[in-house]
Structure formats: structure tokens, C-alpha cells
Motif scaffolding. Structure first.
Motif, short mmCIF file in Angstrom:
data_model
loop_
_atom_site.label_atom_id
_atom_site.label_comp_id
_atom_site.label_asym_id
_atom_site.label_seq_id
_atom_site.Cartn_x
_atom_site.Cartn_y
_atom_site.Cartn_z
N THR A 249 -3.33 -6.52 -2.66
CA THR A 249 -3.34 -7.98 -2.68
C THR A 249 -3.46 -8.49 -4.12
O THR A 249 -2.78 -9.44 -4.48
CB THR A 249 -4.51 -8.52 -1.83
OG1 THR A 249 -4.35 -8.04 -0.50
CG2 THR A 249 -4.53 -10.04 -1.83
N LEU A 250 -4.28 -7.85 -4.91
CA LEU A 250 -4.46 -8.28 -6.30
C LEU A 250 -3.24 -7.98 -7.16
O LEU A 250 -3.01 -8.67 -8.15
CB LEU A 250 -5.70 -7.61 -6.89
CG LEU A 250 -7.03 -8.05 -6.26
CD1 LEU A 250 -8.17 -7.21 -6.83
CD2 LEU A 250 -7.27 -9.52 -6.49
N LYS A 251 -2.45 -6.99 -6.79
CA LYS A 251 -1.26 -6.64 -7.57
C LYS A 251 -0.18 -7.69 -7.41
O LYS A 251 0.61 -7.90 -8.31
CB LYS A 251 -0.70 -5.28 -7.11
CG LYS A 251 -1.49 -4.12 -7.63
CD LYS A 251 -0.82 -2.82 -7.20
CE LYS A 251 -1.58 -1.60 -7.67
NZ LYS A 251 -0.94 -0.37 -7.24
N HIS A 252 -0.12 -8.33 -6.25
CA HIS A 252 0.98 -9.27 -5.96
C HIS A 252 0.59 -10.65 -6.29
O HIS A 252 0.01 -11.39 -6.47
CB HIS A 252 1.43 -9.17 -4.51
CG HIS A 252 1.94 -7.82 -4.17
ND1 HIS A 252 3.18 -7.38 -4.54
CD2 HIS A 252 1.37 -6.79 -3.51
CE1 HIS A 252 3.37 -6.15 -4.10
NE2 HIS A 252 2.28 -5.76 -3.47
N MET B 298 0.85 -1.17 0.00
CA MET B 298 0.00 0.00 0.00
C MET B 298 0.90 1.23 0.00
O MET B 298 1.89 1.28 0.69
CB MET B 298 -0.89 -0.02 1.25
CG MET B 298 -1.80 1.15 1.34
SD MET B 298 -2.79 1.21 2.86
CE MET B 298 -3.57 -0.37 2.88
N ALA B 299 0.53 2.17 -0.78
CA ALA B 299 1.28 3.42 -0.83
C ALA B 299 1.24 4.08 0.54
O ALA B 299 0.18 4.22 1.15
CB ALA B 299 0.70 4.34 -1.89
N ALA B 300 2.40 4.45 1.02
CA ALA B 300 2.50 5.01 2.37
C ALA B 300 1.66 6.27 2.53
O ALA B 300 1.04 6.48 3.57
CB ALA B 300 3.95 5.29 2.71
N GLY B 301 1.65 7.10 1.50
CA GLY B 301 0.88 8.34 1.58
C GLY B 301 -0.61 8.10 1.70
O GLY B 301 -1.30 8.75 2.49
#
Length: 57
Positions: free
Chosen positions: A54-57, A1-4
Motif C-alpha cells: 500500500t505504501l509503495k503505490h 504483493m509478491a506472489a511468492g
């Protein structure tokens, strides 16, 4: 997840909790409900972001 994005979503949830507690303390139902709504929005966005990750990995 993007930290920002994660920080922004957590911030919205914390802001909502603060607003809800303040509303309860002051007896202001409108503020209390707005705080709850902000919490729900922050949690929903964070859940959606986690699902995307989750879907990206």
C-alpha cells in the motif's frame, strides 16, 4: 504483493490451521498451540506485506 511471499504466508496459515485441528483431534495441546502460533505468524506477515504494498503505490 509478491506472489511468492503471499503464497508462503498463506501456506504458513493453512499449515497452522491443519496442525491446530490435528492437535485438537489428538488431544495434544502443544501441537494445537503451535498451530495457532503458525497461523498468527502467517497472518501478521501477510498484513505487513500488504501494508508495504500500500505504501509503495
Amino acid at each position: 504483493m509478491a506472489a511468492g511471499k503471499k503464497a508462503k504466508n498463506v501456506g504458513k496459515t493453512v499449515k497452522g490451521k491443519t496442525e491446530e485441528v490435528t492437535g485438537k483431534a489428538l488431544g495434544n495441546e502443544r501441537m494445537e498451540m503451535k498451530g495457532r502460533a503458525d497461523q498468527i505468524k502467517g497472518d501478521a506477515k501477510q498484513t505487513a506485506q500488504k501494508a508495504k504494498d500500500t505504501l509503495k503505490h
